[in-house]
Design a protein around this motif. Structure first.
Motif, short mmCIF file in Angstrom:
data_model
loop_
_atom_site.label_atom_id
_atom_site.label_comp_id
_atom_site.label_asym_id
_atom_site.label_seq_id
_atom_site.Cartn_x
_atom_site.Cartn_y
_atom_site.Cartn_z
N ARG A 160 0.84 -1.13 -0.01
CA ARG A 160 0.00 -0.07 -0.04
C ARG A 160 0.74 1.35 -0.18
NH1 ARG A 160 -5.18 -1.45 0.85
NH2 ARG A 160 -5.48 -3.49 2.00
N ARG B 70 1.39 4.19 -2.80
CA ARG B 70 0.97 5.40 -2.72
C ARG B 70 2.12 6.57 -2.69
NH1 ARG B 70 -0.93 5.62 3.10
NH2 ARG B 70 -2.27 4.15 2.57
N GLY C 256 -2.83 0.33 -6.68
CA GLY C 256 -2.60 0.00 -5.43
C GLY C 256 -2.46 -1.35 -5.14
N GLU D 195 -4.87 -3.58 -5.20
CA GLU D 195 -6.31 -3.90 -4.75
C GLU D 195 -6.54 -5.47 -4.70
OE1 GLU D 195 -9.31 -1.23 -6.05
OE2 GLU D 195 -8.15 0.55 -5.17
#
Length: 674
Positions: free
Chosen positions: A611, A615, A648, A650
């Motif tokens: 994560r 980011r 990201g 997911e």
């Protein structure tokens, strides 16, 4: 016996510095002639510099390099020399070439067949690979010269080339040269440094000499040529599977000559035992020339490693020597007058201070302080200084900038280190500046900023407030500001943009924090070469890494903010270098850290890493230039490109969660609650 004295030449070049580069090459040639060398090989793209980047597209650069070549040729009387440069042929394609000159006569140009296009290298962007078995011509001035896949027959001695990457593949050009009866293979290289890479080079040099029955001459660039890549100046000569000589690495000299005496008849004897496929004997690829090889006496020679390369701490030695040399070249080639460092007393800034000190000590060991000062002759303040510590005081200015969240321990750590290496040390308190900025925003928001509601903002303002004072000192002194972030922080964005990332160069952004902490302990207790220690590191080596941005009663530590550094390093290696999915990374770290960390810690760490990695790509895009030291570099400009905006991970992290939940109760340690 037919004995010939040969040499591998090492030079420290600068992209497009025509006079500097030409002078280094001529000096190397003159040094070789003074040692009665008959054949000298100089590194890849040594006329232009290897790191010219998109300037290789420039017509002017190619023309300037040819002009430099013509100015070098008159200095090759009585010697055979290989120099390298880019050439643009009639097909409007640019090639990475090596030119062989014999006794002031250009014999021809060999083109590189295999281009490096991985990691730090982007050669296919600028150059065209040459097709094996093809010959062409090029006109330079009034004369036309052969170019392509050539074998030079100089008075019966056959000389061929493998240019850097050519030798790193299985079907290397040396195989074809062997079929054509080559006696000597020259390998001009621009091979960037990374840990233990010299061992790989040594293997293909020795194996090439044995497999092809030749004498093999390998040379490399040295120094920080263009900002990020470091070249270690590796130079080797092998014959019939035996390494005859190996030169010193990480030298501070402008040029070095490594010589050996080879026996052409001895290598030919080994070739007589090999069947030759006549289909590969392309007569149109031969270039004939005459040269009067002088008589050479037999010598006994056997390569020996440098004293520090025998040690079990080779990686620590290489890191110290490579980054110290890179800092020196960056300093002098940028014409800067020194370094400024915000010295917090923590591991990162302490490591950088120690590296600057090592820069001077390694230079003293390599070329002596007088030569060191001469290379920095534009810095008048150091010219009359006599000791390493005095010079360090003139070249390195450190500043400790405390707040109410700073501890006595970190202050004493910073002060003792600066004192031990002789660096200039300033101490200022920036708490008032932090309060001023905080009050300005509180007035506008109409509410107080608190640790409960504004934790990250209150941490970051402290780091950012430190940058202006450090930049001010750097500007006053015409110095380079050194950024203090490491690779582990870069991976997860655990750094304040325009705070601890502020700087002209980021010396340790290519190395992970877990390794760095061990290196600092080694430097304190063992030292470079077993003798050059930095005992002022004792206090920092007894501290737990912390940003000291929260109140002291919070007992903030980096690993609690993030994850254990050894786990972070492993996740980065599996996930970023090896491109494994989060689930696959979890499976790997469960094995690596079995019985060391519970499963919940490992899962949380993997999830958090991916994560934060996604980011914070924008931060990695903005980092100051860093040095490339291994294959886990996360610098998008030299190794690892990643989109600034992405999903990201997911879907992948959801699969990770399913994997962890699905494996509960199957004998694995640790419960994970969701």
């Amino acid at each position: 016996m037919k004995l010939i004295k040969v040499a591998a030449g090492v030079v420290n070049q600068i992209p497009m510095a025509w006079e500097h580069n030409r002078r280094n090459l001529i000096d190397a040639i003159e040094e070789a002639k003074s040692q009665n060398v008959s054949i000298l090989c100089l590194p890849e793209l040594c006329i232009t510099g290897y790191g010219c980047e998109d300037m290789f597209f420039s017509h002017e650069l190619v023309e300037q390099s040819k002009q430099s070549l013509l100015e070098i040729v008159p200095h090759t009387d009585g010697i055979i020399v290989a120099v390298s440069l880019p050439l643009r042929l009639a097909n409007n394609r640019t090639y990475d070439t090596a030119c062989l000159i014999a006794n002031k006569r250009i014999l021809g140009f060999v083109c590189k067949q295999v281009l490096a296009n991985n990691g730090i290298h982007y050669e296919t962007r600028w150059f065209q690979p040459w097709t094996a078995g093809v010959r062409d011509e090029i006109q330079i001035g009034e004369f036309v010269y052969p170019v392509g896949d050539l074998l030079f027959d100089v008075s019966g001695v056959k000389i061929g080339f493998e240019i850097c990457e050519d030798a790193w593949i299985s079907n290397r050009p040396g195989r074809s040269l062997h079929e054509r009866g080559v006696d000597i293979i020259l390998n001009p290289s621009a091979s960037h440094f990374s840990f233990y890479k010299s061992h790989v080079r040594e293997r293909f040099v020795i194996d090439g000499s044995r497999a092809f029955g030749v004498s093999y001459i390998y040379c490399n660039l040295v120094g920080n040529e263009s900002g990020r890549a470091i070249f270690d100046g590796d130079a080797m000569i092998a014959s019939n599977g035996q390494l005859l000589v190996s030169g010193p690495r990480f030298s501070y000299a402008d040029h070095l000559i490594v010589t050996a005496v080879i026996d052409v008849d001895d290598t030919r004897l080994s070739q007589t035992q090999t069947k030759v496929n006549l289909a590969y004997l392309f007569p149109n690829l031969r270039v004939a020339a005459q040269f009067d090889f002088p008589y050479v006496k037999p010598v006994v020679q056997k390569a020996e490693l440098e004293y520090w390369e025998h040690d079990s701490h080779l990686k620590e030695e290489e890191f110290a020597r490579a980054v110290a040399l890179a800092l020196f070249d960056y300093l002098r080639k940028s014409r800067s007058h020194g370094f400024v460092l915000s010295l917090s007393g923590g591991a990162d800034s302490s490591a950088i201070a120690a590296l600057v000190s090592l820069m001077i000590r390694m230079a003293d060991e390599s070329i002596g302080l007088d030569a060191f000062k001469k290379k920095l002759s534009y810095i008048k303040s150091i010219q009359k200084l006599k000791t390493v510590e005095e010079i360090c005081g003139a070249l390195l200015t450190t500043i400790y900038q405390g707040t109410e969240n700073s501890s006595k321990d970190t202050y004493e750590s910073a002060e003792s280190l600066a004192k031990s290496i002789g660096a200039t040390f300033y101490n200022i308190n920036i708490n008032g500046l932090v309060e001023t900025y905080t009050k300005l925003i509180e007035d506008q928001l109409g509410r107080p900023l608190t640790w409960e509601t504004d934790d990250v903002a209150l941490q970051n303002i402290q780091a950012r407030v430190r940058a202006p004072s450090a930049w001010l000192l750097a500007n006053i002194q015409n110095a380079l500001l050194l950024s203090t972030s490491n690779r582990s922080e870069a991976s997860v964005g655990y750094a304040t943009m325009d705070g601890d990332t502020a700087g002209s160069i980021s010396p340790i952004a290519g190395i992970d924090k877990h390794y760095l902490r061990g290196w600092l302990r080694w430097l304190e207790t063992v030292g470079v070469g077993g003798t050059i220690k930095v005992e002022g590191l004792q206090k920092v080596n007894n501290l737990q890494p912390t940003a000291e941005l929260r109140p002291l009663d919070k007992k903030q530590t980096d690993e609690e903010d993030l994850m254990p550094y050894d786990v972070l390093n492993a996740i980065e290696k599996f996930g970023i270098r090896d491109k494994l999915s989060p689930k696959e990374v979890m499976q790997q770290v469960e094995v690596v850290f079995e019985n060391q960390y519970d499963r919940a810690t490992l899962y949380t760490s993997v999830d958090r890493f991916f994560r934060l990695w996604s980011r914070n790509q924008w931060k990695r895009e903005r980092y100051a230039p860093s040095f490339h030291v291994d294959d886990e570099n996360v610098d998008p400009k030299t190794w690892c490109r990643f989109p600034i905006l992405s999903s990201g991970f997911e879907k992948e992290l959801a699969e990770l969660k399913e994997y962890v939940e699905g494996n509960e109760g199957r004998g694995r340690k640790g419960k994970i609650g969701f």
